[in-house]
Design an enzyme around this catalytic site. Structure first.
Site, short mmCIF file in Angstrom:
data_model
loop_
_atom_site.label_atom_id
_atom_site.label_comp_id
_atom_site.label_asym_id
_atom_site.label_seq_id
_atom_site.Cartn_x
_atom_site.Cartn_y
_atom_site.Cartn_z
N ARG A 192 0.85 -1.20 0.00
CA ARG A 192 0.00 0.00 0.00
C ARG A 192 0.88 1.24 0.00
NH1 ARG A 192 -1.81 -3.63 3.89
NH2 ARG A 192 -3.90 -4.51 3.53
N LYS A 216 -1.58 -3.01 8.07
CA LYS A 216 -2.72 -2.60 8.89
C LYS A 216 -2.69 -3.35 10.21
CE LYS A 216 -5.97 -1.25 5.25
NZ LYS A 216 -7.31 -1.46 4.67
N HIS A 287 -3.13 2.84 -5.61
CA HIS A 287 -3.71 1.53 -5.28
C HIS A 287 -3.95 0.70 -6.54
CE1 HIS A 287 -4.94 -0.43 -1.61
NE2 HIS A 287 -5.96 -0.98 -2.23
N ARG A 290 -1.30 -1.71 -6.97
CA ARG A 290 -1.50 -2.88 -6.08
C ARG A 290 -2.50 -3.85 -6.72
NH1 ARG A 290 -1.22 -4.52 -0.58
NH2 ARG A 290 -3.20 -5.15 0.37
N TYR A 322 -9.69 -10.18 -6.58
CA TYR A 322 -8.70 -10.13 -7.64
C TYR A 322 -8.74 -11.33 -8.57
CZ TYR A 322 -6.69 -6.39 -4.85
OH TYR A 322 -6.51 -5.21 -4.15
#
Length: 368
Positions: A192, A216, A287, A290, A322
């Site tokens: 990220r 996170k 993003h 990513r 994804y």
């Protein structure tokens, strides 16, 4: 209960929460309960600063609604805004109908379903916190359903577009070399942008080709990077070493032109610049790299569990978004895997399939 609120109040919080009626990221003065909740998120749940700011902004807006400062077109706002303690009392006395009225206000302001769902999630977390602290006995969110959201596939670049973007910055000076290294690392590792700007020199092991990433919830993980990203970093470090007079490089990996830490917003501005130069979609964000990282791995045969680990997802259900593949890739997988996919289409003669004379006739078994 009021004594509990007073004990949670910092002495400096003497101004009402409703001083700011916008959702800009200005410094806000929170009510005692909101401050206590945000401290809990930071100190016990280890939420990121960005997430805490978002929760705080949502609760400020809800407090403004409860105070009558927004969302009540038929009633003029009070001449004297309620005190922070009064706003907290209204939060503790909140009922499901009030929450539904707040959601109606959000819909009327044309908030997207995803934004509304996020604000509702903030309120759920806040009222669960109040329940655990014994400040309320009934959760007003318990009967509120989250609005159904549109299922949108993440935006993704193809390999040629990624290559075009990564080639754009060049490495003729320290800032260009830094920007190229940023883009290479984002795509090579899939981290990220918030994780990228927090990388320290001590987090890099270029010999092994791995980064230590603080994700996170303060969960650390190792993220591999490829040879091109390593070369881009080495080129950037050559410029930095020349500027520092050969002193060992310490601190953050990516610095701004003044030598301070780079912000996520700065990374976005740099990306916007190179998207315009390369003639790519200006809606692409950091993003998106990513998303592209994960999609290209899956398209080239990586298993879902490995991609989950690389992305730092706690749940594999988050990674499953994804698994969308291009039509060509799906057809390729089908053609190579299905036993009948490669069989030629049987031509029709007179509306009936032609019998392959080289194969014995097939007679279905009788039921019985």
């Amino acid at each position: 209960m009021n004594d509990q609120i007073q004990q949670a109040a910092p002495a400096a919080n003497t101004q009402p929460e409703v001083h700011d009626q916008t959702e800009e990221h200005n410094e806000k003065v929170f009510t005692p309960l909101v401050r206590q909740f945000l401290d809990y998120l930071k100190l016990e749940r280890h939420f990121s600063d960005y997430t805490i700011r978002s929760y705080g902004a949502d609760l400020v807006q809800f407090g403004q609604f409860l105070a009558g400062m927004i969302g009540h077109p038929n009633d003029p706002p009070p001449a004297v805004p309620p005190s922070p303690e009064e706003i907290d009392r209204r939060k503790l006395a909140c009922e499901p109908l009030t929450v539904r009225e707040f959601l109606t206000y959000l819909y009327g302001q044309n908030y997207s379903k995803s934004t509304t769902a996020r604000k509702l999630a903030t309120l759920r977390s806040f009222y669960k916190f109040l329940m655990r602290r014994g400040l309320i006995s009934v959760n007003p969110l318990s009967t509120i359903r989250t609005p159904k959201q549109e299922k949108r596939l993440p935006k993704c670049l193809d390999v040629e577009q990624v290559q075009k973007l990564l080639d754009t910055p060049g490495d003729g000076d320290i800032l260009s070399a830094r920007d190229k290294a940023i883009l290479e690392v984002l795509y090579s590792s899939g981290i990220r942008v918030s994780e990228l700007v927090e990388l320290d020199m001590s987090d890099l092991d270029l010999q092994e080709g791995v980064l230590r990433v603080r994700g996170k919830g303060r969960r650390d993980r190792l993220a591999p990077i490829g040879s091109q990203a390593i070369r881009a970093l080495q080129k950037y470090f050559e410029y930095r070493a020349a500027q520092s007079g050969g002193q060992p490089l310490t601190g953050r990996v990516f610095l701004n032109k003044h030598g301070g830490p780079l912000s996520t917003r700065s990374v976005r501005r740099k990306l916007d610049k190179y998207l315009a130069i390369a003639g790519l979609d200006p809606g692409i964000s950091p993003h998106t790299l990513r998303h592209s990282f994960a999609t290209h791995l899956l398209n080239n045969g990586a298993d879902l569990r490995s991609v989950q680990e690389l992305l730092g997802h706690q749940s594999i259900s988050t990674t499953q978004i994804y698994t969308h593949l291009t039509t060509a890739r799906m057809k390729e997988v089908y053609d190579s895997a299905h036993p009948r996919a490669a069989s030629p289409t049987v031509p029709l003669q007179g509306g009936q399939p032609q019998q392959d004379q080289s194969q014995p006739k097939y007679y279905p078994a009788k039921a019985g």
